[in-house]
Write an enzyme that holds these catalytic residues in place. Structure first.
Site, PDB file in Angstrom:
ATOM      1  N   ARG A 262      49.673   1.485   2.578  1.00 13.02           N
ATOM      2  CA  ARG A 262      50.623   0.752   3.417  1.00 13.02           C
ATOM      3  C   ARG A 262      50.994  -0.540   2.689  1.00 13.02           C
ATOM      4  O   ARG A 262      50.113  -1.255   2.197  1.00 13.02           O
ATOM      5  CB  ARG A 262      50.017   0.453   4.787  1.00 13.02           C
ATOM      6  CG  ARG A 262      49.708   1.716   5.598  1.00 13.02           C
ATOM      7  CD  ARG A 262      49.008   1.401   6.897  1.00 13.02           C
ATOM      8  NE  ARG A 262      48.687   2.627   7.636  1.00 13.02           N
ATOM      9  CZ  ARG A 262      47.582   3.344   7.468  1.00 13.02           C
ATOM     10  NH1 ARG A 262      46.662   2.947   6.586  1.00 13.02           N
ATOM     11  NH2 ARG A 262      47.377   4.445   8.162  1.00 13.02           N
ATOM     12  N   LYS A 290      44.538  -0.352   8.444  1.00 10.93           N
ATOM     13  CA  LYS A 290      45.111  -0.187   9.772  1.00 10.93           C
ATOM     14  C   LYS A 290      44.104   0.572  10.636  1.00 10.93           C
ATOM     15  O   LYS A 290      44.061   1.801  10.659  1.00 10.93           O
ATOM     16  CB  LYS A 290      46.432   0.577   9.698  1.00 10.93           C
ATOM     17  CG  LYS A 290      47.121   0.711  11.058  1.00 10.93           C
ATOM     18  CD  LYS A 290      48.399   1.506  10.943  1.00 10.93           C
ATOM     19  CE  LYS A 290      49.077   1.645  12.316  1.00 10.93           C
ATOM     20  NZ  LYS A 290      50.316   2.450  12.238  1.00 10.93           N
ATOM     21  N   HIS A 360      57.309   1.423   2.905  1.00 12.30           N
ATOM     22  CA  HIS A 360      56.337   2.228   3.647  1.00 12.30           C
ATOM     23  C   HIS A 360      56.608   3.716   3.470  1.00 12.30           C
ATOM     24  O   HIS A 360      55.727   4.559   3.670  1.00 12.30           O
ATOM     25  CB  HIS A 360      56.393   1.848   5.129  1.00 12.30           C
ATOM     26  CG  HIS A 360      55.174   2.244   5.892  1.00 12.30           C
ATOM     27  ND1 HIS A 360      54.906   3.540   6.262  1.00 12.30           N
ATOM     28  CD2 HIS A 360      54.127   1.502   6.361  1.00 12.30           C
ATOM     29  CE1 HIS A 360      53.765   3.599   6.935  1.00 12.30           C
ATOM     30  NE2 HIS A 360      53.265   2.378   6.998  1.00 12.30           N
TER      31      HIS A 360
END
Length: 434
Positions: A262, A290, A360
């Site tokens: 990411r 994340k 992304h």
């Protein structure tokens, strides 16, 4: 003084004098259960003796001379009316004091601009404080910002118990009218959690957001733009190779394609201490991944095996940024990493806009081509993408990390990108890294 005879100020003063001279308290009675306790100190305490439900009770009515005989009798009469109505005057007094305290607190909060007790904002902030420990700080900030911008200005001051579905729907319609349908659904979900918290605390009877999902326009999930066609992806790689911006940004773009992390905290905030270039590994700290807060605090670091190509890029970049500790140090402030928008701005400058490919999107590009073109096993790809096992039982018992397979995957992927960059014919590699 004869029993039942009404007191006079003269009798009260005489009792106070006697108490002072003898050093002992003196009790003198008035009618209706009222009496005065004359203390040696010169003060007198008014008391009321009363019976409620067959039980004797006593109530203080103030001190003499601050409370005179006339006022004491008025207080007695008021208390006796409560007793006749079946109300304990002592309990009523406590309730009155509590009401005064609450009113004073309300006035203090209002003067300070703070939410009032029982209001939607006050309940929502307490819910957020309770739950935010489970979330990543960035997610917690996003939730409170959504409430502050979309909810509090409209229903924040309203008592949470009074809010009905039509009032909440009107709030959500504002989001729809602004063209942010997905946000309307997210606001409804967040409000629903707040109302359920209020119900659990006895502050509301139901969740008015529960049945509103069907009243909102459906929103279509829009995936982040990514190139999954090998030929076009090769054009993107060649454009990056010709990028004329800073070496830091160029290296970040190349590594984004190679490691498909990411681009936010995982990639751009990389520090040199996380790398072992000799071993070809990168350990991304758990707190930058994340994950839920528990995963950030107690979960494992994420292993990224580095291909030969990735190591070469890092070795070339290292002399430029090693002193700051940051791999991708900012151009203006070298104590901070490049910004969240840097890579997307670079892609824009190369002619790859938000409609076609975003930073992304390298993750989706890799996920698609690794499976469709290189026939890599999905579970290996998912492990490298740091995606959780979908089912709870799997998360509990499947601890497989596929480390060796992922090392093969990353080198196979880097070699494949070299071929795409060179414009070679794109063919599936049957069984590669499976």
């Amino acid at each position: 003084m004869a029993a039942g005879e009404l007191l006079t100020d003269k009798a009260i003063k005489a009792a106070l004098k006697t108490a002072a001279e003898t050093g002992k308290a003196v009790k003198v009675k008035d009618s209706g259960g009222l009496y005065l306790e004359a203390q040696p100190s010169g003060a007198g305490w008014w008391r009321l003796r009363y019976w409620l439900a067959g039980k004797e009770n006593r109530l203080s009515l103030g001190t003499y001379p601050d409370t005179g005989l006339k006022d004491a009798r008025l207080k007695r009469d008021e208390a006796r009316r409560l007793v006749l109505a079946g109300t304990d005057p002592s309990a009523a007094r406590k309730a009155g004091k509590e009401a005064q305290r609450q009113q004073a607190e309300v006035q203090r909060l209002a003067a300070a601009g703070e939410p009032l007790p029982g209001s939607f904002e006050e309940v929502a902030r307490r819910w957020h404080a309770l739950r935010s420990h489970e979330w990543a700080p960035s997610y917690a900030d996003k939730i409170i910002a959504r409430l502050q911008g979309k909810v509090f200005p409209y229903i924040g001051a309203r008592p949470v118990v009074d809010i009905k579905p039509p009032e909440l729907l009107a709030l959500l319609r504002r989001c729809e009218a602004a063209g942010i349908v997905e946000t309307a659904h997210r606001v409804r979900d967040t409000c629903s959690e707040v109302f359920r918290f209020a119900v659990a605390e006895g502050l509301a009877e139901s969740d008015p957001a529960r049945d509103l999902a069907g009243a909102l326009r459906r929103h279509t999930t829009k995936h982040i733009a990514s190139i999954t066609d090998p030929a076009r992806f090769g054009e993107l790689l060649r454009a990056i190779a010709g990028y004329r911006g800073t070496p830091v940004v160029k290296a970040a773009l190349n590594l984004a394609a190679l490691v498909f992390l990411r681009p936010g905290e995982e990639l751009r905030c990389a520090r040199w201490e996380e790398f072992d270039l000799a071993a070809g590994t990168w350990l991304v700290p758990a707190d930058r991944m994340k994950r839920r807060q528990a995963g950030k605090l107690y979960g494992p670091d994420h292993l990224v095996p580095l291909s030969r190509q990735a190591v070469d890029i890092l070795r070339e970049l290292q002399p430029l940024t090693i002193r700051s500790g940051l791999v991708f140090q900012g151009e203006r402030d070298r104590g901070k990493p490049i910004s969240n928008n840097t890579l997307n701005a670079a892609l824009d400058s190369l002619g790859f806009t938000s409609a076609e490919h975003r930073a992304h999107g390298f993750r989706a590009s890799a996920r698609t081509m690794l499976h469709e073109r290189l026939r890599v096993a999905p579970e290996v790809i998912e492990a490298q993408l740091a995606h959780a096992v979908p089912d709870a039982l799997g998360r509990a018992y499947n601890r497989t990390t596929f480390e060796e397979q992922r090392r093969d995957l990353m080198q196979t992927w880097a070699d494949y990108l070299d071929r795409l960059r060179a414009g070679a014919e794109v063919v599936p590699l049957r069984g590669a890294a499976a």
